[in-house]
Motif scaffolding. Structure first.
Motif, PDB file in Angstrom:
ATOM      1  N   THR A  73       0.826  -1.204   0.000  1.00 48.03           N
ATOM      2  CA  THR A  73       0.000   0.000   0.000  1.00 48.03           C
ATOM      3  C   THR A  73       0.861   1.255   0.000  1.00 48.03           C
ATOM      4  O   THR A  73       0.629   2.184  -0.781  1.00 48.03           O
ATOM      5  N   LEU A  74       1.870   1.297   0.853  1.00 42.48           N
ATOM      6  CA  LEU A  74       2.718   2.484   0.930  1.00 42.48           C
ATOM      7  C   LEU A  74       3.578   2.652  -0.315  1.00 42.48           C
ATOM      8  O   LEU A  74       3.925   3.776  -0.686  1.00 42.48           O
ATOM      9  N   GLN A  75       3.916   1.550  -0.973  1.00 38.07           N
ATOM     10  CA  GLN A  75       4.660   1.658  -2.230  1.00 38.07           C
ATOM     11  C   GLN A  75       3.856   2.426  -3.268  1.00 38.07           C
ATOM     12  O   GLN A  75       4.413   3.067  -4.156  1.00 38.07           O
ATOM     13  N   ASN A  76       2.542   2.361  -3.165  1.00 40.97           N
ATOM     14  CA  ASN A  76       1.677   3.034  -4.134  1.00 40.97           C
ATOM     15  C   ASN A  76       1.499   4.522  -3.851  1.00 40.97           C
ATOM     16  O   ASN A  76       0.874   5.230  -4.640  1.00 40.97           O
ATOM     17  N   VAL A  77       2.008   4.985  -2.726  1.00 35.77           N
ATOM     18  CA  VAL A  77       1.959   6.418  -2.420  1.00 35.77           C
ATOM     19  C   VAL A  77       3.093   7.089  -3.184  1.00 35.77           C
ATOM     20  O   VAL A  77       4.263   6.835  -2.922  1.00 35.77           O
ATOM     21  N   SER A  78       2.758   7.923  -4.155  1.00 37.28           N
ATOM     22  CA  SER A  78       3.779   8.523  -5.011  1.00 37.28           C
ATOM     23  C   SER A  78       3.699  10.044  -4.969  1.00 37.28           C
ATOM     24  O   SER A  78       2.694  10.622  -4.550  1.00 37.28           O
ATOM     25  N   MET A 124      10.322   6.270   6.489  1.00 37.82           N
ATOM     26  CA  MET A 124      10.916   7.597   6.409  1.00 37.82           C
ATOM     27  C   MET A 124      11.983   7.676   5.318  1.00 37.82           C
ATOM     28  O   MET A 124      12.213   8.740   4.740  1.00 37.82           O
ATOM     29  N   GLY A 125      12.618   6.551   5.018  1.00 36.34           N
ATOM     30  CA  GLY A 125      13.535   6.524   3.881  1.00 36.34           C
ATOM     31  C   GLY A 125      12.789   6.748   2.579  1.00 36.34           C
ATOM     32  O   GLY A 125      13.248   7.475   1.694  1.00 36.34           O
ATOM     33  N   LYS A 126      11.624   6.129   2.459  1.00 35.47           N
ATOM     34  CA  LYS A 126      10.780   6.350   1.280  1.00 35.47           C
ATOM     35  C   LYS A 126      10.364   7.814   1.189  1.00 35.47           C
ATOM     36  O   LYS A 126      10.396   8.417   0.108  1.00 35.47           O
ATOM     37  N   LEU A 127       9.985   8.403   2.327  1.00 31.47           N
ATOM     38  CA  LEU A 127       9.582   9.807   2.330  1.00 31.47           C
ATOM     39  C   LEU A 127      10.738  10.702   1.896  1.00 31.47           C
ATOM     40  O   LEU A 127      10.555  11.611   1.073  1.00 31.47           O
ATOM     41  N   TYR A 128      11.931  10.456   2.441  1.00 28.39           N
ATOM     42  CA  TYR A 128      13.106  11.245   2.052  1.00 28.39           C
ATOM     43  C   TYR A 128      13.331  11.168   0.543  1.00 28.39           C
ATOM     44  O   TYR A 128      13.571  12.183  -0.119  1.00 28.39           O
ATOM     45  N   CYS A 129      13.248   9.965   0.002  1.00 26.96           N
ATOM     46  CA  CYS A 129      13.511   9.779  -1.424  1.00 26.96           C
ATOM     47  C   CYS A 129      12.424  10.403  -2.296  1.00 26.96           C
ATOM     48  O   CYS A 129      12.718  11.067  -3.295  1.00 26.96           O
ATOM     49  N   ASP A 130      11.171  10.205  -1.928  1.00 27.48           N
ATOM     50  CA  ASP A 130      10.081  10.785  -2.716  1.00 27.48           C
ATOM     51  C   ASP A 130      10.170  12.309  -2.733  1.00 27.48           C
ATOM     52  O   ASP A 130       9.972  12.948  -3.774  1.00 27.48           O
ATOM     53  N   LEU A 131      10.478  12.898  -1.579  1.00 28.74           N
ATOM     54  CA  LEU A 131      10.626  14.352  -1.511  1.00 28.74           C
ATOM     55  C   LEU A 131      11.827  14.821  -2.330  1.00 28.74           C
ATOM     56  O   LEU A 131      11.746  15.819  -3.059  1.00 28.74           O
ATOM     57  N   CYS A 134      11.052  14.557  -6.056  1.00 32.97           N
ATOM     58  CA  CYS A 134      10.030  15.534  -6.436  1.00 32.97           C
ATOM     59  C   CYS A 134      10.580  16.955  -6.460  1.00 32.97           C
ATOM     60  O   CYS A 134      10.312  17.723  -7.389  1.00 32.97           O
ATOM     61  N   LEU A 135      11.367  17.308  -5.440  1.00 32.14           N
ATOM     62  CA  LEU A 135      11.828  18.685  -5.270  1.00 32.14           C
ATOM     63  C   LEU A 135      13.235  18.922  -5.798  1.00 32.14           C
ATOM     64  O   LEU A 135      13.754  20.036  -5.698  1.00 32.14           O
ATOM     65  N   GLY A 136      13.860  17.895  -6.335  1.00 30.91           N
ATOM     66  CA  GLY A 136      15.218  18.051  -6.833  1.00 30.91           C
ATOM     67  C   GLY A 136      16.234  18.299  -5.736  1.00 30.91           C
ATOM     68  O   GLY A 136      17.289  18.896  -5.969  1.00 30.91           O
ATOM     69  N   GLY A 137      15.913  17.854  -4.526  1.00 34.39           N
ATOM     70  CA  GLY A 137      16.843  17.983  -3.413  1.00 34.39           C
ATOM     71  C   GLY A 137      16.800  19.314  -2.694  1.00 34.39           C
ATOM     72  O   GLY A 137      17.543  19.516  -1.730  1.00 34.39           O
ATOM     73  N   VAL A 138      15.946  20.246  -3.137  1.00 35.49           N
ATOM     74  CA  VAL A 138      15.872  21.557  -2.487  1.00 35.49           C
ATOM     75  C   VAL A 138      14.619  21.641  -1.622  1.00 35.49           C
ATOM     76  O   VAL A 138      13.637  20.942  -1.868  1.00 35.49           O
ATOM     77  N   ARG A 139      14.664  22.465  -0.603  1.00 35.03           N
ATOM     78  CA  ARG A 139      13.550  22.681   0.334  1.00 35.03           C
ATOM     79  C   ARG A 139      13.146  21.402   1.071  1.00 35.03           C
ATOM     80  O   ARG A 139      12.082  21.340   1.683  1.00 35.03           O
ATOM     81  N   LEU A 140      13.988  20.400   1.019  1.00 33.07           N
ATOM     82  CA  LEU A 140      13.639  19.098   1.588  1.00 33.07           C
ATOM     83  C   LEU A 140      13.325  19.188   3.075  1.00 33.07           C
ATOM     84  O   LEU A 140      12.318  18.655   3.548  1.00 33.07           O
ATOM     85  N   THR A 168      17.625   4.032   1.214  1.00 29.22           N
ATOM     86  CA  THR A 168      17.682   5.232   0.375  1.00 29.22           C
ATOM     87  C   THR A 168      18.619   5.137  -0.832  1.00 29.22           C
ATOM     88  O   THR A 168      18.227   5.565  -1.928  1.00 29.22           O
ATOM     89  N   PRO A 169      19.831   4.589  -0.719  1.00 23.99           N
ATOM     90  CA  PRO A 169      20.691   4.554  -1.912  1.00 23.99           C
ATOM     91  C   PRO A 169      20.153   3.651  -3.020  1.00 23.99           C
ATOM     92  O   PRO A 169      20.452   3.863  -4.199  1.00 23.99           O
ATOM     93  N   SER A 170      19.364   2.648  -2.646  1.00 23.68           N
ATOM     94  CA  SER A 170      18.863   1.692  -3.638  1.00 23.68           C
ATOM     95  C   SER A 170      17.428   1.985  -4.072  1.00 23.68           C
ATOM     96  O   SER A 170      16.881   1.269  -4.913  1.00 23.68           O
ATOM     97  N   TYR A 171      16.826   3.043  -3.521  1.00 19.38           N
ATOM     98  CA  TYR A 171      15.422   3.336  -3.803  1.00 19.38           C
ATOM     99  C   TYR A 171      15.237   3.778  -5.250  1.00 19.38           C
ATOM    100  O   TYR A 171      15.894   4.695  -5.735  1.00 19.38           O
ATOM    101  N   GLN A 172      14.325   3.108  -5.938  1.00 20.03           N
ATOM    102  CA  GLN A 172      13.979   3.451  -7.314  1.00 20.03           C
ATOM    103  C   GLN A 172      12.476   3.661  -7.362  1.00 20.03           C
ATOM    104  O   GLN A 172      11.703   2.709  -7.363  1.00 20.03           O
ATOM    105  N   GLY A 173      12.044   4.917  -7.360  1.00 22.09           N
ATOM    106  CA  GLY A 173      10.629   5.224  -7.376  1.00 22.09           C
ATOM    107  C   GLY A 173      10.084   5.312  -8.785  1.00 22.09           C
ATOM    108  O   GLY A 173      10.798   5.089  -9.772  1.00 22.09           O
ATOM    109  N   LEU A 174       8.814   5.656  -8.885  1.00 25.55           N
ATOM    110  CA  LEU A 174       8.175   5.783 -10.193  1.00 25.55           C
ATOM    111  C   LEU A 174       8.798   6.891 -11.027  1.00 25.55           C
ATOM    112  O   LEU A 174       8.752   6.857 -12.258  1.00 25.55           O
ATOM    113  N   PHE A 175       9.412   7.875 -10.348  1.00 26.48           N
ATOM    114  CA  PHE A 175       9.878   9.062 -11.057  1.00 26.48           C
ATOM    115  C   PHE A 175      11.392   9.249 -10.992  1.00 26.48           C
ATOM    116  O   PHE A 175      11.895  10.321 -11.317  1.00 26.48           O
TER     117      PHE A 175
END
Length: 202
Positions: A73-78, A124-131, A134-140, A168-175
């Protein structure tokens, strides 16, 4: 993680919560009225996802399936690149709500501290990576949330940091990939974020 079964390798007799819960504050980037509402909506959604996962299994003898449902379920949160702050805050709230529910459950179970830390570290690793993606590493840091784990202490913290560092280093999200945001110019932010989200109440 060491295995999906180990994440919820505790005997749960239910997912009802008791006692006062520590309120989750919206992060700085979600402090405006519209974004705060989005965060709160996401918070309730994330807590509900854990409850729904339990309802779909409803058996302490089938915790492996329960943990699989939560992870799937959480994997589907993008969080698509270019999302506005309203969408970002709702997504942040959803994952923060999931962590809040996990911590309250562990407070009832009163065992398996490393497993709680691992699960919090994964979310929280997923949250860090998704943010980051999404934000290009700024305003994180404007959007990262910190709700210190309540029941477990230094053991959960160490396991949380270890899982965060692994995911986090191995995380590959939809984007895109998270690896670029764990090294080079982003390394200090990555390290600070890991220590912040894996805190516990002393």
């Amino acid at each position: 993680m060491k295995g999906k079964a180990s994440m919820f390798g505790v005997l749960l007799v239910g997912l009802g919560l008791s006692g006062p819960a520590m309120a989750q504050s919206a992060p700085l980037g979600c402090s405006a009225a519209r974004e705060a509402r989005a965060f709160e909506s996401g918070l309730q959604s994330g807590k509900s996802l854990v409850q729904q996962a339990w309802n779909s299994v409803a058996s302490c003898g089938n915790l492996e399936r329960f943990s699989s449902v939560v992870m799937e379920t959480l994997q589907n949160v993008s969080l698509p690149p270019g999302s506005d702050d309203y969408v970002v805050c709702r997504t942040v709230g959803t994952l923060a709500g999931a962590v809040e529910q996990v911590d309250e459950v562990w407070g009832l179970c009163a065992i398996e501290c490393c497993e709680e830390g691992e699960l919090v570290g994964w979310i929280m690793g997923k949250l860090y990576c998704d943010l980051s993606i999404c934000l290009g590493g700024v305003r994180l840091t404007n959007f990262l949330v910190q709700r210190p784990m309540g029941f477990c202490g230094s053991t959960a913290q160490a396991c949380c940091r270890s899982e965060f560092s692994s995911v986090t280093p191995s995380y590959q999200g939809l984007f895109g990939s998270c690896r670029p945001y764990t090294q080079g110019m982003f390394r200090a932010t990555w390290s600070q974020s890991r220590d912040s989200v894996c805190a516990y109440r002393q």
